[in-house]
Design a protein around this motif. Structure first.
Motif, short mmCIF file in Angstrom:
data_model
loop_
_atom_site.label_atom_id
_atom_site.label_comp_id
_atom_site.label_asym_id
_atom_site.label_seq_id
_atom_site.Cartn_x
_atom_site.Cartn_y
_atom_site.Cartn_z
N SER A 93 -29.35 15.97 50.81
CA SER A 93 -29.15 17.61 50.45
C SER A 93 -27.58 17.82 51.10
O SER A 93 -26.74 18.75 50.05
N ALA A 144 -37.88 5.84 47.69
CA ALA A 144 -37.67 5.56 46.21
C ALA A 144 -37.16 6.80 45.31
O ALA A 144 -37.46 7.84 45.84
N CYS A 419 -29.56 21.41 57.01
CA CYS A 419 -30.55 20.87 58.05
C CYS A 419 -31.76 21.34 57.69
O CYS A 419 -32.16 22.41 57.10
N LEU A 427 -29.69 28.38 65.20
CA LEU A 427 -28.46 28.27 65.14
C LEU A 427 -27.73 29.72 64.51
O LEU A 427 -26.75 29.99 64.67
N ALA A 609 -40.97 18.01 49.15
CA ALA A 609 -40.74 16.81 49.98
C ALA A 609 -40.25 15.64 49.19
O ALA A 609 -40.55 14.46 49.47
N ALA A 614 -34.10 17.91 47.32
CA ALA A 614 -32.96 18.06 48.30
C ALA A 614 -31.66 18.10 47.37
O ALA A 614 -30.50 19.05 47.81
C1 LIG Z 1 -40.57 8.68 55.87
C2 LIG Z 1 -40.04 9.54 54.45
C3 LIG Z 1 -40.21 9.03 53.29
C4 LIG Z 1 -39.94 9.88 52.15
N1 LIG Z 1 -40.23 9.00 50.90
C5 LIG Z 1 -39.80 9.62 50.05
C6 LIG Z 1 -39.70 9.16 48.51
O1 LIG Z 1 -40.03 7.85 48.48
N2 LIG Z 1 -39.09 9.70 47.61
C7 LIG Z 1 -38.42 10.68 47.62
O2 LIG Z 1 -38.10 11.40 46.78
N3 LIG Z 1 -38.56 11.63 48.98
C8 LIG Z 1 -39.19 10.94 49.91
N4 LIG Z 1 -39.15 11.62 51.24
C9 LIG Z 1 -38.48 13.00 51.32
C10 LIG Z 1 -37.06 12.95 51.12
O3 LIG Z 1 -36.63 11.97 52.03
C11 LIG Z 1 -36.50 14.32 51.52
O4 LIG Z 1 -36.80 15.18 50.58
C12 LIG Z 1 -34.78 14.24 51.33
O5 LIG Z 1 -34.29 13.11 51.54
C13 LIG Z 1 -34.67 15.25 52.28
O6 LIG Z 1 -33.10 15.29 52.33
P1 LIG Z 1 -32.59 16.57 53.13
O7 LIG Z 1 -31.18 16.41 52.98
O8 LIG Z 1 -33.07 17.94 52.38
O9 LIG Z 1 -33.06 16.55 54.55
P2 LIG Z 1 -32.97 15.38 55.56
O10 LIG Z 1 -32.98 14.21 55.10
O11 LIG Z 1 -33.99 15.52 56.81
O12 LIG Z 1 -31.41 15.68 56.08
C14 LIG Z 1 -31.27 16.86 57.19
C15 LIG Z 1 -30.21 16.34 58.12
O13 LIG Z 1 -29.79 17.48 58.97
C16 LIG Z 1 -29.92 16.92 60.25
N5 LIG Z 1 -29.98 18.13 61.05
C17 LIG Z 1 -31.04 18.65 61.45
N6 LIG Z 1 -30.47 19.78 62.44
C18 LIG Z 1 -29.45 19.84 62.54
C19 LIG Z 1 -28.43 20.09 63.58
N7 LIG Z 1 -28.75 21.25 64.15
N8 LIG Z 1 -27.09 19.84 63.31
C20 LIG Z 1 -26.59 18.58 62.88
N9 LIG Z 1 -27.52 18.18 61.89
C21 LIG Z 1 -28.75 18.43 61.88
C22 LIG Z 1 -31.04 16.29 60.52
O14 LIG Z 1 -30.93 15.27 61.65
C23 LIG Z 1 -31.04 15.11 58.94
O15 LIG Z 1 -30.16 14.01 59.26
C24 LIG Z 1 -39.72 10.85 52.27
C25 LIG Z 1 -39.30 11.53 53.48
C26 LIG Z 1 -39.77 10.98 54.62
C27 LIG Z 1 -39.49 11.48 56.14
#
Ligand SMILES: Cc1cc2nc3c(=O)[nH]c(=O)nc-3n(C[C@H](O)[C@H](O)[C@H](O)COP(=O)(O)OP(=O)(O)OC[C@H]3O[C@@H](n4cnc5c(N)ncnc54)[C@H](O)[C@@H]3O)c2cc1C
Length: 638
Positions: A93, A144, A419, A427, A609, A614
């Motif tokens: 995201s 995936a 995040c 924050l 999720a 994202a």
């Molecule tokens: C084990 C697992 C398997 C999954 N499998 C699938 C799948 O097969 N297909 C699918 O579509 N989705 C899957 N998902 C869901 C998918 O990964 C997520 O929906 C998507 O990648 C989330 O992206 P994001 O950027 O929203 O959040 P995140 O990937 O969680 O990224 C947010 C980032 O912000 C960082 N952050 C948090 N607080 C702070 C701070 N204070 N300062 C700096 N950085 C901070 C976090 O550490 C993290 O790195 C899976 C999730 C998990 C956990």
């Protein structure tokens, strides 16, 4: 199991044995020889031991949460950097937010992305292993491109613009490899739960009547065998006299465990057999997942209930009938998408001309934060985000973060918080109180993806299994890696080759409400040492595969435990979230409202999720900042 465990968390996996030769600590840390020669920093995807939310990534945020951080830290050093956009979070995201912003503002737009981990991609995490001259790639998180609903136009366009052709999947997968070797799915019954350790081939779809033979060998009581057989073989209407709507309304309000025990009259011994079936999707067992969702997921007991093929109110997003998204799995899962996004933003950090180059190649982490229009700064935990003045008029946002024990700050004309939602109230105390409460509602689902490198998979082959469901074990699933070819990367094809085995654990506490189970699981996960993980992995594999000749001391070459205390975004559940059935306002909508120059992205903002959420939330958040008119992010979703 004969060999003592000498590894400890802080050593991150020293003394791994490859083909009988002890690795040096440098190799065991995942460092390659060329790292040593160049004196460069470690290559995060190759680090073993406890990864995911690794040591050093969460302590600062927890201190902020507990109120101790601000008591001890000195004043922030303004490093003088100013940006057009500061993004908090380098998950899909956050990276997509940077990408959308750059598309709108042009390639000269100055963007900084901050993340608390030592690797980018958030949950889309890559694991790499070196076995002799061979590199094995695994996924430490997002598996995936795969969503229970079609990707939105924005998310499909992003994937296509990154060069990913989803129609290539059939050519990437060596479908039928394991089946041709006579291997298939199995169930492992464990001694503690079922009274005996037993590995049984799962009842196969192709077989004429597979259940009687399976049940005859299963270590289950007579009553459990009888009732499971009845559930799968004798369709009955367990809610007679109700029409389709009334049945779905009832099913949405009872757990699948209650449905089995109370509506279908099953003996309590039946429940442990099904308990962990929803773990991979919900991080919860059948005590906390609705019977309506169980029906949607194809669990048994509903064949005679004459339910129409439409979703009922309150049905979970994973369980709803309808079209799914396309499917593509790279060897590192969606970490390839994260790498492709980083390549577009910081080309020098991710070499390669094609998707295959990027999926297989090595990123240069030393270049991520070099001066340039876009920068990615790792190991930086953001602790405060505030407008420079009144939020309605301020021209800038000040973003402070802790890095290497120091507090630094930068300024941005815009800020996307990509995040986790639950972090944001800490924050951004200037957010309105009800928005902070809505943000705090997004309790993440804890989950562990453990990757075990095995010297070979002859034991799996001897027992004719390639994936195992383990309803009572520490890890509830054990899968040989999918055989996927990308560019020059070739998956193991012969049982005598090394392979990555993927194991999953979702810690939870059955009996409690869903969110409380997640909180309890998170606490448990943060208190579980690498040593405990390792011991459980070795023991589980030895008990499961011992009859096939598996020897943990000889066969386990490397272990990476990707622990995600804050894993999946919380998805609403009809058992615990009345608004999800009754149609009340959704907390995620209140939570994601823009505030001055701050917009909120992340999959949490959709309570969904999946990677497409994202991306969609990034699209919306950047649109809000740019005051663009964009279509609502995920369409009909929540
Ligand atoms: C084990 C697992 C398997 C999954 N499998 C699938 C799948 O097969 N297909 C699918 O579509 N989705 C899957 N998902 C869901 C998918 O990964 C997520 O929906 C998507 O990648 C989330 O992206 P994001 O950027 O929203 O959040 P995140 O990937 O969680 O990224 C947010 C980032 O912000 C960082 N952050 C948090 N607080 C702070 C701070 N204070 N300062 C700096 N950085 C901070 C976090 O550490 C993290 O790195 C899976 C999730 C998990 C956990």
């Amino acid at each position: 199991m004969r060999r003592g465990i000498t590894r400890r968390d802080f050593l991150n996996g020293v003394a791994l044995s490859v083909g009988g030769v002890l690795l040096s600590p440098r190799e065991a840390f995942g460092l390659r020889f060329d790292d040593a020669a160049r004196g460069t920093a470690p290559y995060p995807p190759a680090l073993t031991g406890l990864r995911g939310s690794h040591e050093g990534s969460f302590e600062v945020a927890h201190a902020v949460r507990d109120g101790s951080f601000w008591k001890t830290v000195g004043p922030a050093a303004d490093n003088g950097e100013t940006y057009d956009l500061v993004v908090v979070g380098a998950g899909i995201s956050g990276l997509a937010s940077a990408w959308y912003f750059r598309k709108a503002a042009g390639p000269a737009a100055r963007i900084l992305i901050l993340d608390n981990h030592d690797d980018f991609g958030g949950h889309a995490r890559r694991n790499e292993f070196q076995v002799g001259k061979r590199t094995l790639i695994g996924y430490g998180g997002t598996f995936a491109i795969d969503s229970p609903a079609p990707y939105s136009r924005a998310a499909s366009a992003l994937v296509a613009e990154l060069g990913v052709d989803v129609s290539r999947w059939e050519r990437m997968l060596e479908r039928g490899l394991y089946a041709r070797l006579g291997m298939g799915s199995a169930v492992f019954f464990d001694r503690a739960t079922f009274g005996a350790d037993r590995l049984l081939r799962a009842p196969g779809k192709g077989e004429a009547d597979p259940w009687p033979a399976f049940l005859a060998q299963a270590p289950l009581s007579e009553a459990a065998r009888r009732d499971i057989r009845r559930l799968v073989k004798e369709p009955a209407d367990y809610l007679p006299g109700l029409d389709d709507d009334a049945k779905k309304a009832r099913l949405a309000r009872m757990s699948y465990a209650d449905f089995l025990a109370k509506s279908a009259g099953c003996h309590p011994d039946v429940l442990p057999f099904f308990q962990a079936r929803p773990h991979a999707l919900y991080g919860l067992g059948i005590d906390a997942v609705s019977a309506l969702d169980a029906w949607g997921l194809g669990l048994p007991g509903f064949a005679g209930m004459k339910l129409g093929p439409t979703a009922g109110p309150g049905m979970g997003l994973d369980a709803r009938p309808g079209r799914r998204s396309p499917f593509v799995h790279f060897p590192d899962g969606n970490a390839t998408l994260a790498r492709l996004l980083v390549q577009r933003l910081i080309p020098r950090a991710v070499p390669g001309c094609s998707v295959a180059d990027v999926a297989v190649g090595r990123a240069d982490y030393t270049r991520l934060d070099e001066p340039g229009p876009a920068r990615l700064r790792l190991n930086s935990t953001v602790v405060r985000v505030r407008h420079a003045g009144d939020s309605a008029q301020a021209a800038e946002v000040e973003v402070s973060y802790a890095r290497r024990g120091r507090l630094e700050s930068v300024r941005g004309s815009n800020c996307v918080l990509a995040c986790w939602s639950s972090v944001i109230p800490y924050l951004c105390p200037e957010l309105p109180q009800d928005q902070r409460e809505a943000l705090a509602d997004a309790a993440k689902v804890p989950i562990v993806y453990t990757n075990v490198v095995l010297r070979d998979w002859t034991s799996f082959h001897a027992l004719r299994v390639s994936q195992v469901h383990c309803p009572g074990s520490f890890h509830t699933s054990v899968d040989l890696d999918l055989p996927v070819r990308v560019g020059r990367y070739r998956p193991p094809r012969q049982p005598n080759e090394p392979i990555v085995v993927h194991m999953m654990r979702t810690p939870c506490l059955p009996g409690l409400p869903g969110r409380e189970q997640h909180r309890a699981g998170r606490r448990e996960l943060l208190a579980t040492t690498f040593e405990t993980f390792e011991r459980n992995v070795r023991e589980q594999l030895a008990r499961m595969l011992g009859a096939g000749g598996f020897d943990p001391a000889r066969d386990v070459l490397a272990l990476t435990v990707n622990r995600w205390p804050h894993g999946y975004a919380y998805q609403y559940n009809s058992l615990w979230d009345p608004f999800w059935i009754d149609g009340g306002p959704l907390p995620c909508v209140a939570a994601r409202q823009p505030f001055g120059r701050i917009a909120i992205a992340n999959a949490d903002a959709a309570a969904y999720a999946y990677t497409d959420a994202a991306i969609d939330q990034a699209h919306r958040a950047v649109g809000e900042l740019l005051r663009l008119t964009v279509a609502p992010a995920t369409g009909a979703r929540p």
